[in-house]
Design a protein around this motif. Sequence first.
Motif, mmCIF file in Angstrom:
data_model
loop_
_atom_site.group_PDB
_atom_site.id
_atom_site.type_symbol
_atom_site.label_atom_id
_atom_site.label_comp_id
_atom_site.label_asym_id
_atom_site.label_seq_id
_atom_site.Cartn_x
_atom_site.Cartn_y
_atom_site.Cartn_z
ATOM 1 N N GLU A 190 0.821 -1.203 0.000
ATOM 2 C CA GLU A 190 0.000 0.000 0.000
ATOM 3 C C GLU A 190 0.863 1.266 0.000
ATOM 4 N N LEU A 191 0.201 2.404 -0.226
ATOM 5 C CA LEU A 191 0.853 3.697 -0.203
ATOM 6 C C LEU A 191 0.321 4.491 0.988
ATOM 7 N N SER A 192 1.099 5.462 1.411
ATOM 8 C CA SER A 192 0.686 6.339 2.503
ATOM 9 C C SER A 192 1.019 7.775 2.120
ATOM 10 N N VAL A 193 0.123 8.687 2.453
ATOM 11 C CA VAL A 193 0.315 10.094 2.102
ATOM 12 C C VAL A 193 0.181 10.953 3.355
ATOM 13 N N LEU A 194 1.152 11.816 3.593
ATOM 14 C CA LEU A 194 1.053 12.855 4.609
ATOM 15 C C LEU A 194 0.757 14.161 3.897
ATOM 16 N N PHE A 195 -0.251 14.899 4.360
ATOM 17 C CA PHE A 195 -0.576 16.144 3.658
ATOM 18 C C PHE A 195 -1.163 17.181 4.601
ATOM 19 N N ARG A 196 -1.027 18.426 4.199
ATOM 20 C CA ARG A 196 -1.749 19.546 4.784
ATOM 21 C C ARG A 196 -2.552 20.192 3.662
ATOM 22 N N ASP A 197 -3.571 20.931 4.031
ATOM 23 C CA ASP A 197 -4.397 21.591 3.023
ATOM 24 C C ASP A 197 -4.962 22.871 3.612
ATOM 25 N N ALA A 198 -5.858 23.522 2.872
ATOM 26 C CA ALA A 198 -6.363 24.828 3.315
ATOM 27 C C ALA A 198 -7.238 24.744 4.556
ATOM 28 N N THR A 199 -7.635 23.545 4.981
ATOM 29 C CA THR A 199 -8.407 23.406 6.222
ATOM 30 C C THR A 199 -7.501 23.240 7.440
ATOM 31 N N GLY A 201 -5.373 23.669 10.536
ATOM 32 C CA GLY A 201 -5.331 24.741 11.504
ATOM 33 C C GLY A 201 -6.624 25.525 11.590
ATOM 34 N N VAL A 202 -7.591 25.184 10.750
ATOM 35 C CA VAL A 202 -8.899 25.855 10.758
ATOM 36 C C VAL A 202 -9.947 24.868 11.274
ATOM 37 N N THR A 203 -10.289 23.900 10.451
ATOM 38 C CA THR A 203 -11.225 22.863 10.882
ATOM 39 C C THR A 203 -10.536 21.517 11.103
ATOM 40 N N THR A 204 -9.311 21.386 10.601
ATOM 41 C CA THR A 204 -8.567 20.141 10.790
ATOM 42 C C THR A 204 -7.267 20.437 11.534
ATOM 43 N N HIS A 205 -6.610 19.365 11.996
ATOM 44 C CA HIS A 205 -5.396 19.531 12.800
ATOM 45 C C HIS A 205 -4.336 20.299 12.019
ATOM 46 N N ALA A 206 -3.630 21.177 12.722
ATOM 47 C CA ALA A 206 -2.678 22.068 12.068
ATOM 48 C C ALA A 206 -1.452 21.347 11.523
ATOM 49 N N GLY A 207 -1.095 20.215 12.144
ATOM 50 C CA GLY A 207 0.135 19.545 11.744
ATOM 51 C C GLY A 207 0.046 18.851 10.398
ATOM 52 N N ALA A 208 -0.700 17.779 10.345
ATOM 53 C CA ALA A 208 -0.847 17.001 9.115
ATOM 54 C C ALA A 208 -1.931 15.965 9.321
ATOM 55 N N ARG A 209 -2.417 15.451 8.201
ATOM 56 C CA ARG A 209 -3.264 14.264 8.238
ATOM 57 C C ARG A 209 -2.639 13.196 7.345
ATOM 58 N N SER A 210 -3.071 11.986 7.559
ATOM 59 C CA SER A 210 -2.514 10.857 6.832
ATOM 60 C C SER A 210 -3.623 10.129 6.088
ATOM 61 N N LEU A 211 -3.295 9.638 4.915
ATOM 62 C CA LEU A 211 -4.255 8.886 4.111
ATOM 63 C C LEU A 211 -3.597 7.614 3.603
ATOM 64 N N SER A 212 -4.212 6.468 3.898
ATOM 65 C CA SER A 212 -3.752 5.189 3.362
ATOM 66 C C SER A 212 -4.391 4.961 2.008
ATOM 67 N N VAL A 213 -3.594 4.484 1.068
ATOM 68 C CA VAL A 213 -4.053 4.298 -0.304
ATOM 69 C C VAL A 213 -3.726 2.879 -0.741
ATOM 70 N N GLY A 214 -4.702 2.186 -1.288
ATOM 71 C CA GLY A 214 -4.451 0.847 -1.796
ATOM 72 C C GLY A 214 -3.428 0.852 -2.913
ATOM 73 N N LEU A 244 5.969 15.866 9.784
ATOM 74 C CA LEU A 244 5.253 16.855 9.001
ATOM 75 C C LEU A 244 5.371 16.499 7.529
ATOM 76 N N PRO A 245 4.434 16.909 6.698
ATOM 77 C CA PRO A 245 4.516 16.551 5.284
ATOM 78 C C PRO A 245 5.629 17.309 4.575
ATOM 79 N N PRO A 246 6.152 16.736 3.490
ATOM 80 C CA PRO A 246 7.124 17.492 2.691
ATOM 81 C C PRO A 246 6.436 18.697 2.050
ATOM 82 N N PRO A 247 7.177 19.721 1.674
ATOM 83 C CA PRO A 247 6.560 20.950 1.150
ATOM 84 C C PRO A 247 5.610 20.716 -0.018
#
Length: 263
Positions: A190-199, A201-214, A244-247
């Motif tokens: 499987e693959l794993s993704v660390l990411f931040r987005d425009a949410t 620090g607003v509605t989601t955690h400021a650090g990062a979220r993780s997504l598992s991908v088949g 933290l996610p890469p830039p």
Amino acid sequence: MVVDQEQLVRDWTDWHARREENLRRPYGWLSLTALHWLGSEPLTYPHLPGRWSADADGVHLYAAAADGLTHGGEPIDGEVVMTPQEGAAGITLVAGARQLEVIRRGGSYALRVRDPQAPTRTAFTGVPAYAPSSRWVVPASFQAYDRPQTVAVGAVVPGLTHEQTATGVLRFAVDGVDYALTAFDGGEGELSVLFRDATSGVTTHAGARSLSVGGPDADGEVLLDFNRAVNLPCAFTEYGTCPLPPPENVLGLAVEAGEQRMR
């Protein structure tokens, strides 16, 4: 691509219940009560047995049988030296109802304490999340690197870095705009993704979220189900060492899906 919204909601509800049950485990991330970085001078720590230090040989513990520390069911009496692997699960000792986990992160050694009676666990009522939506089940193409690359990323702990194995790039589009995410080795194909987005620090955690991908199919195609984007441990406890996610994985897009910040 057509996604059955009703089936999506049923599947997500089952998945979310399992996710929360996993967080409630007696010695899961919600049970952390301390994180002590170890130095060369043997020290004692509040409410913990033994004296602890670290050097090039590993972590040194000085304890007497009366301290009540055990490893693998056997009491510790005297000096022991432990060498946990970098970035891996630590070496676990038992002190009454608590677990003491010796870890190595960024070349430094630390002692992490897990207690089932931690307020973060006993007061846990669940993880807030966006309502699942088919809008956030997004097809993507995976472009593998010729060979995996070791990437150093930052961490929530100042000065600490984590090494991740990047295996390729996921490319996808939302509302006609193209995006890309560096994908890491998630284990078992499987693959794993660390990411931040425009949410973040607003509605989601400021650090990062993780997504598992088949794993990708024969054509390199995968599905990104952002409804299953999860918080890292640092969203629940101040005693984590989360990466933290890469830039390039900081998206201008507002991913209004998945877990939200803890309230």
